[in-house]
Design a protein around this motif. Structure first.
Motif, PDB file in Angstrom:
ATOM      1  N   LEU A 188      13.225 -20.195 -24.383  1.00 38.52           N
ATOM      2  CA  LEU A 188      13.648 -19.047 -25.224  1.00 38.52           C
ATOM      3  C   LEU A 188      14.932 -19.038 -25.759  1.00 38.52           C
ATOM      4  CD1 LEU A 188      12.151 -16.167 -22.969  1.00 38.52           C
ATOM      5  CD2 LEU A 188      11.013 -17.101 -25.069  1.00 38.52           C
ATOM      6  N   THR A 189      15.439 -20.394 -25.899  1.00 35.97           N
ATOM      7  CA  THR A 189      16.792 -20.611 -26.515  1.00 35.97           C
ATOM      8  C   THR A 189      17.034 -21.747 -27.639  1.00 35.97           C
ATOM      9  OG1 THR A 189      17.447 -20.229 -24.136  1.00 35.97           O
ATOM     10  CG2 THR A 189      19.051 -20.912 -25.562  1.00 35.97           C
ATOM     11  N   ASP A 190      17.878 -21.618 -28.476  1.00 37.60           N
ATOM     12  CA  ASP A 190      18.003 -22.392 -29.471  1.00 37.60           C
ATOM     13  C   ASP A 190      19.531 -23.221 -29.231  1.00 37.60           C
ATOM     14  OD1 ASP A 190      15.281 -21.695 -30.748  1.00 37.60           O
ATOM     15  OD2 ASP A 190      16.268 -19.941 -31.162  1.00 37.60           O
ATOM     16  N   GLY A 191      20.303 -22.291 -28.609  1.00 33.51           N
ATOM     17  CA  GLY A 191      21.664 -22.940 -28.592  1.00 33.51           C
ATOM     18  C   GLY A 191      22.505 -22.095 -27.647  1.00 33.51           C
ATOM     19  N   ILE A 192      23.569 -22.796 -26.776  1.00 36.36           N
ATOM     20  CA  ILE A 192      24.295 -22.226 -25.830  1.00 36.36           C
ATOM     21  C   ILE A 192      25.707 -22.567 -26.291  1.00 36.36           C
ATOM     22  CG2 ILE A 192      24.795 -22.376 -23.452  1.00 36.36           C
ATOM     23  CD1 ILE A 192      22.171 -23.862 -22.817  1.00 36.36           C
ATOM     24  N   ILE A 193      26.605 -20.971 -26.152  1.00 32.67           N
ATOM     25  CA  ILE A 193      27.903 -21.139 -26.083  1.00 32.67           C
ATOM     26  C   ILE A 193      28.547 -21.191 -24.751  1.00 32.67           C
ATOM     27  CG2 ILE A 193      30.095 -19.817 -26.954  1.00 32.67           C
ATOM     28  CD1 ILE A 193      28.179 -18.972 -29.582  1.00 32.67           C
ATOM     29  N   SER A 245      28.788 -21.902 -14.592  1.00 31.86           N
ATOM     30  CA  SER A 245      27.846 -22.189 -15.433  1.00 31.86           C
ATOM     31  C   SER A 245      26.417 -21.582 -15.141  1.00 31.86           C
ATOM     32  CB  SER A 245      27.841 -23.667 -15.589  1.00 31.86           C
ATOM     33  OG  SER A 245      27.114 -24.357 -14.590  1.00 31.86           O
ATOM     34  N   ILE A 246      25.419 -21.341 -15.892  1.00 29.56           N
ATOM     35  CA  ILE A 246      24.108 -20.877 -15.622  1.00 29.56           C
ATOM     36  C   ILE A 246      23.771 -21.685 -14.460  1.00 29.56           C
ATOM     37  CG2 ILE A 246      22.122 -20.427 -16.502  1.00 29.56           C
ATOM     38  CD1 ILE A 246      23.222 -20.204 -19.307  1.00 29.56           C
ATOM     39  N   GLU A 247      23.165 -20.893 -13.627  1.00 31.71           N
ATOM     40  CA  GLU A 247      22.470 -21.576 -12.390  1.00 31.71           C
ATOM     41  C   GLU A 247      21.252 -22.478 -12.837  1.00 31.71           C
ATOM     42  OE1 GLU A 247      20.682 -20.437  -7.827  1.00 31.71           O
ATOM     43  OE2 GLU A 247      21.456 -18.764  -9.260  1.00 31.71           O
ATOM     44  N   SER A 297      31.216 -26.584 -18.003  1.00 30.94           N
ATOM     45  CA  SER A 297      30.090 -25.749 -18.185  1.00 30.94           C
ATOM     46  C   SER A 297      29.170 -26.233 -19.155  1.00 30.94           C
ATOM     47  CB  SER A 297      30.345 -24.288 -18.466  1.00 30.94           C
ATOM     48  OG  SER A 297      30.895 -23.605 -17.496  1.00 30.94           O
ATOM     49  N   ARG A 298      29.861 -26.867 -20.056  1.00 30.59           N
ATOM     50  CA  ARG A 298      29.203 -27.516 -21.111  1.00 30.59           C
ATOM     51  C   ARG A 298      28.312 -28.898 -20.558  1.00 30.59           C
ATOM     52  NH1 ARG A 298      28.950 -31.646 -25.143  1.00 30.59           N
ATOM     53  NH2 ARG A 298      30.547 -32.600 -23.689  1.00 30.59           N
ATOM     54  N   ARG A 299      29.099 -29.557 -19.612  1.00 32.31           N
ATOM     55  CA  ARG A 299      28.594 -30.572 -19.135  1.00 32.31           C
ATOM     56  C   ARG A 299      27.474 -30.329 -18.009  1.00 32.31           C
ATOM     57  NH1 ARG A 299      33.846 -32.278 -18.402  1.00 32.31           N
ATOM     58  NH2 ARG A 299      33.728 -31.909 -16.211  1.00 32.31           N
ATOM     59  N   ASP A 300      27.721 -29.341 -17.315  1.00 33.66           N
ATOM     60  CA  ASP A 300      26.601 -28.786 -16.476  1.00 33.66           C
ATOM     61  C   ASP A 300      25.132 -28.376 -17.237  1.00 33.66           C
ATOM     62  OD1 ASP A 300      28.089 -29.076 -14.171  1.00 33.66           O
ATOM     63  OD2 ASP A 300      28.873 -27.136 -14.041  1.00 33.66           O
ATOM     64  N   ASP A 301      25.403 -27.669 -18.400  1.00 30.73           N
ATOM     65  CA  ASP A 301      24.298 -27.218 -18.901  1.00 30.73           C
ATOM     66  C   ASP A 301      23.648 -28.355 -19.657  1.00 30.73           C
ATOM     67  OD1 ASP A 301      24.806 -24.499 -18.426  1.00 30.73           O
ATOM     68  OD2 ASP A 301      25.871 -24.210 -20.231  1.00 30.73           O
ATOM     69  N   LEU A 302      24.473 -29.327 -20.123  1.00 28.40           N
ATOM     70  CA  LEU A 302      23.564 -30.450 -20.646  1.00 28.40           C
ATOM     71  C   LEU A 302      22.921 -31.303 -19.634  1.00 28.40           C
ATOM     72  CD1 LEU A 302      26.647 -32.043 -22.904  1.00 28.40           C
ATOM     73  CD2 LEU A 302      24.208 -31.377 -23.841  1.00 28.40           C
ATOM     74  N   THR A 303      23.377 -31.302 -18.457  1.00 29.13           N
ATOM     75  CA  THR A 303      22.661 -31.809 -17.127  1.00 29.13           C
ATOM     76  C   THR A 303      21.466 -31.291 -16.808  1.00 29.13           C
ATOM     77  OG1 THR A 303      24.749 -33.256 -16.792  1.00 29.13           O
ATOM     78  CG2 THR A 303      22.949 -33.181 -15.173  1.00 29.13           C
TER      79      THR A 303
END
Length: 389
Positions: free
Chosen positions: A146-151, A132-134, A157-163
């Motif tokens: 600079l982001t409106d959504g993430i795939i 996932s994204i660091e 990775s979804r849970r990590d990005d949310l956190t």
């Protein structure tokens, strides 16, 4: 929809194929897609550019998109500024609904350009990372401004990005990575590769496909192989791939363990890659590469191969333990035990291979992925731009 895919790389590696396949499928579904990519710095046999034009996809190389430049070097700053201004005008003139970015560099350049374009274009980042994204300061700024959504491609990775980034849950979408499944149907006529590799008809082939860097943990399976051949001396390990670290990660451990006669170095395969997969009886995968989508594993499943995977990252999400394969800890003893179980039981291998095939051809479909991405694109357009408060 009008979609700009921004990809700051010229090599045919990592996320390049998923970006191209998704673009083709979105075009087939009636959307207008343009790919902006980095032009190769020299003539090369295979590149993202050649694949784009062979696929007859509308594309542009008018931007530098060069992430390898030193960020604070004058020429780098100059080219990045030029890219931002050109891209800002391009987005404004073309009036894109979606800007889908795939690498950190194109996220920075594209995000700034989209925000400064005066358009309503929304920015979506596809998270191709294995882990996932660091969650560092730069990425927190990038996501929040600079982001409106993430795939993402994995639930973890979804849970990590949310956190990590506190982005609203409705703005993150997990999609299963896809393949062009027509290439992998076992009914196709495949070239017999066993003779080329010197593998006898009565030997069972355990296959691995990877860039054999140290972090891919190939040495652990070589240790497992020493245990395996004591029980099944007619087993052969076929390693397919290349790496500048091959000597350290494969050759030296193989010699130290004294298992050279049971290991075949298949090298990098291109034209006969699918044929090579077809000759494998069991497929082993311990860790996804840097792009994180475990493509070789999904390809093996699509070919109907029973698989053994380590309990790492997204791998347990792709393989149903005990049904389409076996999920174990990546310790030599556990890997050897799982492999011996499959070597001893032809019926189990057959059943798991059939389940792997069924799952792959149900879950890894391009049309399914494109439909999920399309639905998410529409949702983010409806929600509009986001900025963390």
């Amino acid at each position: 929809m009008k979609i700009l895919q921004l990809f700051s790389d010229w090599k045919w590696t990592g996320p390049a194929e998923p970006v191209l396949n998704l673009s083709k499928e979105l075009i087939r579904r009636g959307h207008e897609v343009i790919i902006a990519y980095q032009k190769p710095p020299f003539e090369i046999d295979d590149s993202f550019e050649k694949r784009i034009y062979n696929g007859r996809i509308k594309a542009t190389d008018q931007f530098h998109l060069n992430p390898s430049l030193k960020f604070f070097h004058f020429s780098s700053i100059y080219k990045n500024i030029i890219d931002i201004f050109r891209l800002k005008n391009f987005i404004k003139e073309e009036n894109f609904d979606i800007l889908n970015v795939h690498q950190s560099h194109d996220h920075i350049i594209g995000g700034i350009a989209a925000r400064g374009s005066g358009s309503s274009t929304v920015v979506i980042r596809t998270d191709h990372k294995r882990e996932s994204i660091e969650s560092n300061f730069g990425n927190r700024i990038l996501i929040s401004h600079l982001t409106d959504g993430i795939i993402t491609f994995a639930e973890k990775s979804r849970r990590d990005d949310l956190t990590h980034f506190k982005i609203p849950e409705e703005r993150i979408c997990k999609v299963i990575p896809a393949l062009d499944l027509e290439r992998y149907k076992p009914r196709n006529n495949f070239k017999d590769m066993r003779g080329e590799f010197g593998i006898k008809k009565d030997e069972t082939v355990i296959g691995m496909v990877a860039r054999f860097q140290k972090y891919r943990r190939t040495e652990v399976f070589l240790e497992a192989m020493k245990i395996i051949i004591k029980n099944h001396p007619k087993a052969k390990l076929l390693l397919v791939g290349r790496s500048s670290q091959l000597n350290e990660s494969v050759i030296k451990p193989m010699k130290r363990l004294g298992i050279e006669p049971w290991v075949v170095l298949g090298g990098y395969r291109k034209d006969d890659y699918i044929d090579t997969l077809a000759c494998m009886d069991i497929f082993v995968f311990l860790m996804a590469g840097s792009d994180g989508t475990a493509r070789a594993l999904r390809e093996a499943m699509a070919m109907g191969k029973p698989v053994i995977v380590a309990n790492r990252g997204m791998l347990p999400e792709l393989v149903e333990d005990g049904i389409s394969g076996i999920v174990v800890s990546d310790k030599a003893e556990e890997l050897a035990k799982a492999t011996i179980q499959l070597l001893k039981n032809n019926e189990l291998r057959k059943r798991m291979g059939e389940e792997a095939y069924r799952r792959a051809h149900q879950e890894f479909r391009l049309d399914r992925q494109a439909e999920e991405v399309e639905r998410f694109y529409y949702k983010i357009i409806r929600l509009g731009r986001w900025r963390k408060r």
